[in-house]
Write an enzyme that holds these catalytic residues in place. Sequence first.
Site: not given
Length: 439
Positions: A292-294
């Site tokens: 999950h890329c912020v």
Amino acid sequence: MGTVQTLKGNMKPVKKKKTEEPELEPLCCCEYIDRNGEKNHVAACLCDCQDLDEGCDRWLTCKSMRPETCERITDTISDRLRIPWLRGARKVNISIVPPLVLLPVFLHVASWHFLLGVVVLTSLPVLALWYYYLTHRRKEQTLFFLSLGLFSLGYMYYVFLREVVPRGQVGPTQLALLTFGLFLILLALYRAKKDPGYLSNPACSDKCPSNSQIECPIKKGQEKTKGFPGTDPSGSLNNRTLKDDIKGSSRVALDSPAKMKEDWCAKCQLVRPARAWHCRICGICVRRMDHHCVWINSCVGESNHQAFILALLIFLLTSVYGISLTLNTICRDRSLFTALFYCPGVYANYSSALSFTCVWYSVIITAGMAYIFLIQLINISYNVTEREVQQALRQKTGRRLLCGLIVDTGQYNRGFLRNWHQFSTLGTHPAHAPAEDIV
């Protein structure tokens, strides 16, 4: 009797008219419906703030504040932070605001003196990491990093146009090339923000929306299957050659009850194919989930992994090009590396000091993205996802090289060329998991 019945019949429609509720008046541009279901106004954002008053009183008297009070204050602020819009005020995500305000202030303060620049530019990554771990620990979605990234791009371009281009050292072709690179970054980010490969429950008639929690009930009479080996989420068998089936059976014990239990996602109520995982932040399962890329506020999965790598590559090339143009303008007759560490007289005027500070800020961001890009290239070369790497490190499995920088699980590794060929064809084949990939 006939007259009474006639009167009753005449009274029925009159009774219905009395019970009809009056239509709600349309909202003006500054009105909205708050979280309590009541009509409110933007101008009344500071009214009835008992929780905020209590928090201020406790802070002034040096008393500790209860966690539930902080949560209520945050919820109230996020609910009342709105902008006027047609047919009612629109809610603004509170995590978008800090980068828009703090980034220009910090950069301008860092431009006053060399020591201030060292302190500010050192504290910015620390604050960003602290906020990341805070939100990551709570498993909350945030637009802070997406807002920081987009605003940083825009603000660096604005400083370049205002402070660097007027010096006359940047030609029209160079400016056009830098602008085109910025456009390609935004285009790649837009593509990376799309569906990363969300898995939808076949029992649900509607498609699962992006970035939303999915709680699909099971149809009546439908059994909670634990994941039959060699099936995809729709339940159809996958066609695979005998050679690949033998490879898969040698790697994964399909008859293992623990593995079959791992296939089943209790939250999404579906059977996950191989390498799919449930993202606790997005609240939905993602096919071949990497992480999950912020920075894009979304997962990186099967459908957007290529666009994510492309966005990183274009950003690195464009950023290095912009840094070189700026340093060649404010620090002439010096090499790029020398000008970055030794540029005498750069703090003599505010324009060059601000440009030099923005260069160092860009260098810090570029170095962080270069590390992410390097890790991604290594993972693709060994055909592992970031989630599989973290799981292998926790379970102390797999082969570790270069002090853990390279982790080879050996489960899906088919060689350098075949791994890259598989990555280049992600999302082009029908969404069916091969039998060897059922975990």
